[in-house]
Design an enzyme around this catalytic site. Sequence first.
Site, PDB file in Angstrom:
ATOM      1  N   GLU A   1      -6.990  -1.563  -7.041  1.00 14.48           N
ATOM      2  CA  GLU A   1      -6.177  -0.619  -7.794  1.00 14.48           C
ATOM      3  C   GLU A   1      -5.057  -1.403  -8.495  1.00 14.48           C
ATOM      4  OE1 GLU A   1      -6.504   3.557  -5.323  1.00 14.48           O
ATOM      5  OE2 GLU A   1      -5.342   1.959  -4.420  1.00 14.48           O
TER       6      GLU A   1
ATOM      7  N   HIS B   1      -3.389  -3.790  -5.876  1.00 17.82           N
ATOM      8  CA  HIS B   1      -3.673  -3.346  -4.512  1.00 17.82           C
ATOM      9  C   HIS B   1      -5.126  -3.611  -4.151  1.00 17.82           C
ATOM     10  CE1 HIS B   1      -4.341  -0.003  -1.446  1.00 17.82           C
ATOM     11  NE2 HIS B   1      -3.540  -0.865  -0.878  1.00 17.82           N
TER      12      HIS B   1
ATOM     13  N   ASN C   1      -6.583   5.596  -0.900  1.00 16.81           N
ATOM     14  CA  ASN C   1      -6.048   5.965   0.416  1.00 16.81           C
ATOM     15  C   ASN C   1      -5.620   7.421   0.454  1.00 16.81           C
ATOM     16  OD1 ASN C   1      -6.492   3.489   1.475  1.00 16.81           O
ATOM     17  ND2 ASN C   1      -4.380   2.766   1.293  1.00 16.81           N
TER      18      ASN C   1
ATOM     19  N   SER D   1       0.827  -1.217   0.000  1.00 15.50           N
ATOM     20  CA  SER D   1       0.000   0.000   0.000  1.00 15.50           C
ATOM     21  C   SER D   1       0.853   1.254   0.000  1.00 15.50           C
ATOM     22  CB  SER D   1      -0.932   0.101   1.211  1.00 15.50           C
ATOM     23  OG  SER D   1      -0.983  -1.021   1.959  1.00 15.50           O
TER      24      SER D   1
HETATM   25  P1  NAI Z   1      -0.030  -9.613   7.682  1.00 16.47           P
HETATM   26  O1  NAI Z   1       0.954  -9.269   8.717  1.00 16.47           O
HETATM   27  O2  NAI Z   1      -1.401 -10.045   8.085  1.00 16.47           O
HETATM   28  O3  NAI Z   1       0.554 -10.774   6.754  1.00 16.47           O
HETATM   29  C1  NAI Z   1       1.831 -10.806   6.267  1.00 16.47           C
HETATM   30  C2  NAI Z   1       2.249 -12.267   6.155  1.00 16.47           C
HETATM   31  O4  NAI Z   1       3.455 -12.350   5.409  1.00 16.47           O
HETATM   32  C3  NAI Z   1       2.512 -12.920   7.513  1.00 16.47           C
HETATM   33  O5  NAI Z   1       1.721 -14.083   7.614  1.00 16.47           O
HETATM   34  C4  NAI Z   1       4.002 -13.265   7.457  1.00 16.47           C
HETATM   35  O6  NAI Z   1       4.298 -14.495   8.098  1.00 16.47           O
HETATM   36  C5  NAI Z   1       4.229 -13.374   5.962  1.00 16.47           C
HETATM   37  N1  NAI Z   1       5.620 -13.190   5.551  1.00 16.47           N
HETATM   38  C6  NAI Z   1       6.499 -12.253   5.966  1.00 16.47           C
HETATM   39  N2  NAI Z   1       7.689 -12.424   5.343  1.00 16.47           N
HETATM   40  C7  NAI Z   1       7.547 -13.474   4.502  1.00 16.47           C
HETATM   41  C8  NAI Z   1       8.418 -14.138   3.605  1.00 16.47           C
HETATM   42  N3  NAI Z   1       9.663 -13.741   3.451  1.00 16.47           N
HETATM   43  N4  NAI Z   1       7.936 -15.183   2.904  1.00 16.47           N
HETATM   44  C9  NAI Z   1       6.663 -15.583   3.073  1.00 16.47           C
HETATM   45  N5  NAI Z   1       5.802 -15.006   3.917  1.00 16.47           N
HETATM   46  C10 NAI Z   1       6.235 -13.961   4.625  1.00 16.47           C
HETATM   47  O7  NAI Z   1      -0.101  -8.350   6.703  1.00 16.47           O
HETATM   48  P2  NAI Z   1      -1.266  -7.848   5.731  1.00 16.47           P
HETATM   49  O8  NAI Z   1      -2.115  -6.893   6.454  1.00 16.47           O
HETATM   50  O9  NAI Z   1      -1.876  -9.007   5.065  1.00 16.47           O
HETATM   51  O10 NAI Z   1      -0.436  -7.000   4.674  1.00 16.47           O
HETATM   52  C11 NAI Z   1       0.324  -7.601   3.660  1.00 16.47           C
HETATM   53  C12 NAI Z   1       0.591  -6.609   2.554  1.00 16.47           C
HETATM   54  O11 NAI Z   1      -0.642  -6.124   2.050  1.00 16.47           O
HETATM   55  C13 NAI Z   1       1.385  -5.382   2.980  1.00 16.47           C
HETATM   56  O12 NAI Z   1       2.231  -5.032   1.914  1.00 16.47           O
HETATM   57  C14 NAI Z   1       0.312  -4.322   3.182  1.00 16.47           C
HETATM   58  O13 NAI Z   1       0.799  -3.028   2.971  1.00 16.47           O
HETATM   59  C15 NAI Z   1      -0.661  -4.701   2.106  1.00 16.47           C
HETATM   60  N6  NAI Z   1      -2.044  -4.278   2.337  1.00 16.47           N
HETATM   61  C16 NAI Z   1      -2.657  -4.417   3.553  1.00 16.47           C
HETATM   62  C17 NAI Z   1      -3.960  -4.005   3.739  1.00 16.47           C
HETATM   63  C18 NAI Z   1      -4.646  -4.184   5.060  1.00 16.47           C
HETATM   64  O14 NAI Z   1      -5.708  -3.594   5.265  1.00 16.47           O
HETATM   65  N7  NAI Z   1      -4.118  -4.966   5.965  1.00 16.47           N
HETATM   66  C19 NAI Z   1      -4.751  -3.418   2.627  1.00 16.47           C
HETATM   67  C20 NAI Z   1      -4.028  -3.399   1.363  1.00 16.47           C
HETATM   68  C21 NAI Z   1      -2.730  -3.788   1.256  1.00 16.47           C
END
Ligand code: NAI
Length: 643
Positions: free
Chosen positions: A409, A397, A447, A376
Amino acid sequence: MQEFDDIIAELKNKPVTGLIIRSDKESGFIAGADVREFQHIDDSTRAAELARTGQQVFKRLADLPFPTVAVIHGYCLGGGLELALACTYRVARDDVGTRLGLPEVRLGINPGFGGTVRLPPLVGAVAALDLMLTGRSVSGKQARRLGLVDAVSPPRHLMNAAIACLSKPRTRRKLPWSKRMMGVWPLRPLVYGQVLRQLRKKANPDHYRAPYRILELCRQNATEEQEAASLGELLVNRASRNLVHVFLLGEELKRQARKHAHDIKHLHVIGAGVMGGDIAAWSAFRGFSVSLQDQKPEIVARAMKRAHELFKKKLRESRLVQEAMDRLMPDVAGDGLRRADLVIEAIVENKEIKQKVFRQVERDTPPTAVLASNTSSIPLETIASALKEPSRLVGIHFFNPVAKMQLVEVVRGAQTSDAALNRARAYTVAIDKLPLVVKSSPGFLVNRILMPYLMEAMKMVEEGLPLKNIDHAAVEFGMPMGPIALADTVGLDICLSVAEELAEPLGIAVPEKLREMVERGDLGKKSGRGFYKYGSRGQARTRPAFSKMGEVPITERLVMRIVNEAMACLREGVVQDADAVDAGMVYGTGFAPFTGGPMRYVETLGETGVSHSLHQLSEEYGERFIPDAGWSQPDLLVRNVAS
Ligand code: NAI
């Protein structure tokens, strides 16, 4: 319609024993009227006249001296369903792709070809109102349960089922007594009273007249003439015009994306957290083969469990649920990369870790695979710098929750190739989301526009304005929820991190109060306390009173922050045109749909009105309201797409 009418007239005097009406089109029976035509009708008498003409054709169909059957597959919506309702019988295909409904209310109108008259006696007042007031569609099987169709069957037996109907003696199906009771005194006024109370909670009658009209037509057992007159009035009303505009914007996003082939069969998702897990599940639900990778098997297992719940809710039948589960593979080792056509990365928001992951992804995937990040806030170019072939990288996104939010997006980085961008768009539309192309820039579109609005609301809290007054003002304007409640729902930690990312590039001040709350651990709904207090199931505990206060232009301050930032996005070319801004804000945030979106709303106010209002606010509240330079470039407001 004319041709159909001629055929009916011709058949009437022929020795026919029965008529089967079906469509040869893949897409379905009939998806309703051509909504584009609505825009060219600007006179309510003419609109009512058109409805009357349709009603007469369907009446001639209903009056044929032999039985008729509609054989339904795929879309059977609006005028399509009204045609089917005019037949003696209806049979439908039993698959999930068969959708029957009367979605007119979503376009700010009532059904106009006899739907409000024919539906209630068939399925009962309660079910009829539910269908017409929500505009939702039902599958063949659900339609059978409601009594909307007489039989459901798999495709190969469909025609036999229709023929069987024709050979039945022509009897009128009787509603079960429980449904009939709802339509007679003394239950009838109770039922309508209850529905009206529910409706008031959901739709502001000043903004949305159509559902109240539908309710009234049914309550009065209105005639087709009254139905047509009501449709005529609603169709030329501003709200309906704007809702049609919003609908066409969505259709246009899909049409543009469908121009491109995607050729994507296997999707590999890295990161099985909140977003990655749901992106993988949604894509498998929509038919893609998906492998899901994370660092630990238990994280993937949690996501698989969530996916199972989604499939059960959406697909119901255990065979279909199993098939969807078979399409989704847990893959801790990342074996799926080797056969991936598309990789979506949704791991922690950290540029070094993302770069490292993409280096490996590039090594392990076929050179034709599209690589995508769900980031994001990290510039796509920063992630792409880790790649040998940066043109393969695109942003996809998603919004949270993935299953609910329609907009996605699709982010074009400085080096993204057209091919990668277009395949990403085609994939997005194939999973039934609306792809909006945005330039890689801080906050993209949604956003970026939302953040100043949220910050303004928090500033008002700091100024001592009651929470309830702020939220109430936004809801009255037509937002699905107030900005304070929204911030609590999204999570104040997430709000803070997005605000901090955008603070510098956009010159937004992050309210101190937000920082303090996050430091204290008050994160909103998820921690039980944010601006409001919540119970264990996330229900609001505190009900702060609505207080009387001096004249503070709450709505104006909130909305002007949105439109001014929207203009900045247009001027910088974050999206293609004003239509794209409207589509993004309505489908991505629920921005008051009856206004047609922020730029359409600006048209209502007039550009001078906006500039005047911004000038005044900037004098009273500070520089953040200084009109964006784009307001003096009228060509920016020219629309290219749907209008
Ligand atoms: P989250 O913390 O729930 O999930 C991230 C996951 O990635 C975790 O399960 C972690 O174990 C895993 N991970 C970390 N390093 C890794 C690796 N090297 N190999 C494999 N898995 C790995 O985070 P979330 O909220 O799902 O966010 C993920 C992405 O999505 C971020 O880039 C965030 O900016 C983006 N995003 C999040 C939104 C939200 O509302 N939470 C909305 C839109 C985008």
